[in-house]
Design a protein around this motif. Structure first.
Motif, PDB file in Angstrom:
ATOM      1  N   ASP A 296      -5.088   3.069  10.125  1.00 21.48           N
ATOM      2  CA  ASP A 296      -3.670   2.756   9.871  1.00 21.48           C
ATOM      3  C   ASP A 296      -3.513   1.293   9.493  1.00 21.48           C
ATOM      4  OD1 ASP A 296      -3.238   5.327  10.523  1.00 21.48           O
ATOM      5  OD2 ASP A 296      -2.230   4.953  12.440  1.00 21.48           O
ATOM      6  N   ASP A 297      -4.141   0.459  10.300  1.00 21.22           N
ATOM      7  CA  ASP A 297      -4.095  -0.970  10.070  1.00 21.22           C
ATOM      8  C   ASP A 297      -4.786  -1.328   8.752  1.00 21.22           C
ATOM      9  OD1 ASP A 297      -3.420  -3.483  10.941  1.00 21.22           O
ATOM     10  OD2 ASP A 297      -5.362  -3.843  11.908  1.00 21.22           O
ATOM     11  N   TYR A 298      -5.956  -0.749   8.583  1.00 20.51           N
ATOM     12  CA  TYR A 298      -6.770  -1.080   7.419  1.00 20.51           C
ATOM     13  C   TYR A 298      -6.043  -0.749   6.121  1.00 20.51           C
ATOM     14  CZ  TYR A 298     -10.666  -1.517   4.242  1.00 20.51           C
ATOM     15  OH  TYR A 298     -11.465  -1.910   3.194  1.00 20.51           O
ATOM     16  N   ILE A 299      -5.472   0.436   6.062  1.00 19.34           N
ATOM     17  CA  ILE A 299      -4.876   0.876   4.804  1.00 19.34           C
ATOM     18  C   ILE A 299      -3.644   0.032   4.461  1.00 19.34           C
ATOM     19  CG2 ILE A 299      -3.268   2.736   5.507  1.00 19.34           C
ATOM     20  CD1 ILE A 299      -5.962   3.151   2.821  1.00 19.34           C
ATOM     21  N   ASN A 300      -2.897  -0.360   5.464  1.00 17.17           N
ATOM     22  CA  ASN A 300      -1.729  -1.221   5.213  1.00 17.17           C
ATOM     23  C   ASN A 300      -2.152  -2.540   4.603  1.00 17.17           C
ATOM     24  OD1 ASN A 300       0.232   0.480   6.104  1.00 17.17           O
ATOM     25  ND2 ASN A 300       0.145  -0.254   8.234  1.00 17.17           N
ATOM     26  N   ILE A 301      -3.165  -3.124   5.199  1.00 21.36           N
ATOM     27  CA  ILE A 301      -3.624  -4.418   4.698  1.00 21.36           C
ATOM     28  C   ILE A 301      -4.281  -4.249   3.336  1.00 21.36           C
ATOM     29  CG2 ILE A 301      -5.260  -6.306   5.147  1.00 21.36           C
ATOM     30  CD1 ILE A 301      -4.358  -6.227   8.036  1.00 21.36           C
ATOM     31  N   TYR A 302      -5.048  -3.197   3.193  1.00 23.26           N
ATOM     32  CA  TYR A 302      -5.692  -2.927   1.902  1.00 23.26           C
ATOM     33  C   TYR A 302      -4.639  -2.832   0.791  1.00 23.26           C
ATOM     34  CZ  TYR A 302      -8.002  -0.387  -1.838  1.00 23.26           C
ATOM     35  OH  TYR A 302      -8.474  -0.015  -3.072  1.00 23.26           O
ATOM     36  N   GLU A 303      -3.578  -2.080   1.035  1.00 25.49           N
ATOM     37  CA  GLU A 303      -2.532  -1.912   0.010  1.00 25.49           C
ATOM     38  C   GLU A 303      -1.851  -3.255  -0.284  1.00 25.49           C
ATOM     39  OE1 GLU A 303      -2.121   0.625  -1.776  1.00 25.49           O
ATOM     40  OE2 GLU A 303      -3.168   2.200  -0.649  1.00 25.49           O
ATOM     41  N   HIS A 304      -1.667  -4.025   0.774  1.00 26.42           N
ATOM     42  CA  HIS A 304      -0.969  -5.303   0.618  1.00 26.42           C
ATOM     43  C   HIS A 304      -1.752  -6.298  -0.254  1.00 26.42           C
ATOM     44  CE1 HIS A 304       1.779  -8.553   1.825  1.00 26.42           C
ATOM     45  NE2 HIS A 304       0.688  -9.314   1.905  1.00 26.42           N
ATOM     46  N   ILE A 305      -3.077  -6.311  -0.099  1.00 23.27           N
ATOM     47  CA  ILE A 305      -3.865  -7.334  -0.808  1.00 23.27           C
ATOM     48  C   ILE A 305      -4.527  -6.819  -2.086  1.00 23.27           C
ATOM     49  CG2 ILE A 305      -4.359  -8.583   1.328  1.00 23.27           C
ATOM     50  CD1 ILE A 305      -7.153  -7.446   1.322  1.00 23.27           C
ATOM     51  N   LYS A 306      -4.395  -5.523  -2.322  1.00 22.97           N
ATOM     52  CA  LYS A 306      -5.073  -4.894  -3.467  1.00 22.97           C
ATOM     53  C   LYS A 306      -4.835  -5.666  -4.768  1.00 22.97           C
ATOM     54  CE  LYS A 306      -5.745  -0.378  -5.358  1.00 22.97           C
ATOM     55  NZ  LYS A 306      -5.130   0.882  -5.657  1.00 22.97           N
ATOM     56  N   GLY A 307      -5.926  -5.981  -5.466  1.00 26.48           N
ATOM     57  CA  GLY A 307      -5.816  -6.698  -6.728  1.00 26.48           C
ATOM     58  C   GLY A 307      -5.651  -8.202  -6.562  1.00 26.48           C
ATOM     59  N   ARG A 308      -5.527  -8.661  -5.305  1.00 30.33           N
ATOM     60  CA  ARG A 308      -5.308 -10.103  -5.091  1.00 30.33           C
ATOM     61  C   ARG A 308      -6.364 -10.739  -4.194  1.00 30.33           C
ATOM     62  NH1 ARG A 308      -0.956 -11.709  -2.288  1.00 30.33           N
ATOM     63  NH2 ARG A 308      -0.872  -9.751  -1.129  1.00 30.33           N
ATOM     64  N   GLY A 309      -7.069  -9.935  -3.419  1.00 33.24           N
ATOM     65  CA  GLY A 309      -8.044 -10.524  -2.505  1.00 33.24           C
ATOM     66  C   GLY A 309      -8.751  -9.451  -1.696  1.00 33.24           C
ATOM     67  N   TYR A 310      -9.685  -9.896  -0.878  1.00 32.51           N
ATOM     68  CA  TYR A 310     -10.550  -8.967  -0.157  1.00 32.51           C
ATOM     69  C   TYR A 310     -10.451  -9.130   1.361  1.00 32.51           C
ATOM     70  CZ  TYR A 310     -12.847  -8.489  -4.728  1.00 32.51           C
ATOM     71  OH  TYR A 310     -13.129  -8.271  -6.041  1.00 32.51           O
TER      72      TYR A 310
END
Ligand code: GLC
Ligand code: CA
Length: 510
Positions: A296-310
């Motif tokens: 849950d946590d991972y996917i939220n952060i992944y979506e937030h930073i997608k295309g901008r950082g890792y």
């Protein structure tokens, strides 16, 4: 993503704790020349970037995170020229070198702190954060016997006085605004330090305690502004330099301008075992973990930073118990397969690729026993003195000589050893664009607890990964046509039914 640092897309990092990696001159301490001598190993393992923990001059009250000269390699590790030579050799082999940048504090023995603690006002009086209000209850204020009767703010241990980059919300008289001249000057000094190591060949920095730089900044707004400015400076002047944070909230760190942050604990997947609270790691044979605590946590952060950082998954680091604690090599293989097939560049902590053990009871240079056991010498060769780490009679720490302790030579070339398996996974990663750091990711079914099933996708291929870290047998059904099997470990395919017998990894294209 990241035009100027495209290499990050296919990066696999290796973290080296310099004092424990390889001692080239037999004085008992690992050194920069030692790292240079082992570059071929790092490359062979499939890593193409190295982050080295601090190697600067220090009294080693916190193993080098307490610095007395930010521009000087500590003699025990060699010289500045050795650093330059290391960078040159690494670059020839296609390996990048990242330095540890420790921006928040100096050592208490730093010349500036000595000056700062004097009664008479001088140019360093406000270089640190001093509180002259005896009634203040601001946390982490320390008092020692100095001429100056104030308390100073420390970052971590009391020997690490915080550099004054200012406060975001100023609520007491002794606090300075982050935009005051002194604070901005200190930021400038930090940039000078970065410039210096860049000029010697560094490719980037892992930034220590990045999220704590500005004080009284609960939402990290000031902290983000601080780092955005540094990133801007780098983009304008050194666009090929990479910034990685120790922050552990990828969303905040990427907003702050970092190329990458680290997911330190691997969330509940690898750590935080608390059976008494019914809280189990996911990557264990028992198979009692709960994936959603991570996903849950991972996917939220992944979506937030997608295309901008890792947001990097790491096998471990110098501050945590070894990932092998409580796990056998079969469990570790599923874990390696996981971090090496997820988005973002992964980081392997030295020795995790052979399953080096956490040694209880070691307290060295401020490590405390919670961290010391993860900092023992790299085990190169079984049967050799200090496991091949050093020829000295007095090594930095004793090498793990316990029964059955792993070593590189025992595992190298041995089919199905953890080392060879890790290597197999790094090579699989490098040979598929779907495994690039910025290739798409999605969980196949987030409601499914075990196995872990996800998809990676680039413009030219779609790969699905199924990992069953539990020892329990289970079967899932793929609805699409399986084209090619890339990895099959403790698994079988019958029509479209994938059976995972336990501790399984199954990777295929559709
Ligand atoms: C970071 C480092 C840790 C060090 C601390 C203080 O957390 O990883 O090893 O003790 O900062 O610099
Ligand atoms: Ca040495």
């Amino acid at each position: 993503m990241f035009k100027n640092v495209e290499w990050l897309r296919d990066a696999v990092f290796y973290e080296i704790y310099p004092q424990s990696f390889y001692d080239s001159n037999g004085d008992g301490i690992g050194d920069l020349k030692g790292i240079e001598e082992k570059l071929d190993y790092v490359k062979w393992l499939g890593c193409n970037a190295i982050w080295i923990n601090p190697f600067y001059e220090s009294p080693f009250g916190d193993a080098g995170y307490d610095i007395t000269d930010f521009r000087k390699v500590a003699p025990r590790y060699g010289t500045n020229e050795d650093f330059e030579a290391l960078c040159r050799s690494a670059h020839e082999k296609g390996i990048r070198i990242l330095c540890d940048l420790v921006p928040c504090h100096t050592s208490i023995e730093h010349r500036f702190f000595r000056e700062s603690s004097k009664k008479e006002k001088n140019e360093y009086s406000d270089f640190y954060i001093w509180c002259n209000d005896p009634g203040s209850e601001y946390p982490h204020l320390n008092k020692r016997k100095y001429e100056r009767d104030d308390r100073y703010l420390c970052s971590f241990y009391a020997i690490q006085p915080a550099i004054n980059y200012g406060f975001y919300e100023v609520t007491e008289d002794w606090q300075m605004d982050m935009n005051s001249e002194i604070c901005l000057n200190n930021q400038k000094k930090l940039i000078d330090v970065m410039d210096y190591w860049i000029s010697l060949g560094a490719d980037g920095f892992r930034v220590d305690m990045a999220k704590d730089i500005i004080k009284s900044d609960p939402k990290r707004e000031g902290t983000k502004l601080f780092w955005q400015k540094i990133r801007q400076y780098l983009d304008d002047n050194h666009p090929d330099i990479v910034l990685i944070s120790e922050w552990s909230r990828g969303n905040e760190a990427v907003d702050a301008g970092f190329h990458m942050d680290m997911f330190l604990s691997g969330g509940s997947l690898f750590r935080n075992e608390k059976p008494e609270e019914n809280y189990f790691n996911y990557f264990r044979k028992e198979g009692k973990g709960i994936l959603s605590r991570f996903s849950d946590d991972y996917i939220n952060i992944y979506e937030h930073i997608k295309g901008r950082g890792y947001w990097s998954l790491v096998s471990g680091n110098h501050d945590q118990p070894r990932i092998s604690k409580g796990r056998d090599d079969e469990e570790l293989k599923t874990l390696m397969a996981f971090i090496l097939t997820m988005p973002s560049p992964p980081i392997i902590y030295y020795g995790d690729e052979i399953g080096m053990r956490f040694i209880e009871g070691i307290d060295k240079e401020g490590s405390q026993t919670s961290r010391g056991g993860s900092r023992t010498p790299m085990q190169w060769e079984d049967g050799k003195k200090n496991k091949g780490f050093s020829t000295s009679d007095d090594p930095y720490l004793p090498a793990d000589n316990s029964e059955g302790s792993p070593s590189v030579d025992k595992q190298k070339g041995k089919d199905d050893s953890l080392l060879e398996y890790t290597r197999k996974m790094t090579s699989l990663k490098h040979s598929h664009s779907a495994f690039f750091a910025d290739s798409d990711f999605r969980f196949m079914d987030r409601k499914m607890n075990y196995p872990l099933w996800y998809e990676r996708k680039s413009s030219d291929e779609t790969i699905r990964v199924v990992i069953n870290p539990s020892g329990k047998k289970m079967t899932i059904k793929e609805t699409e046509n399986i084209k090619e099997i890339l990895e099959c470990r403790n698994a079988s395919l019958d029509g479209n039914a994938i059976t995972l017998t336990g501790l399984s990894v199954f990777i295929y294209t559709v």
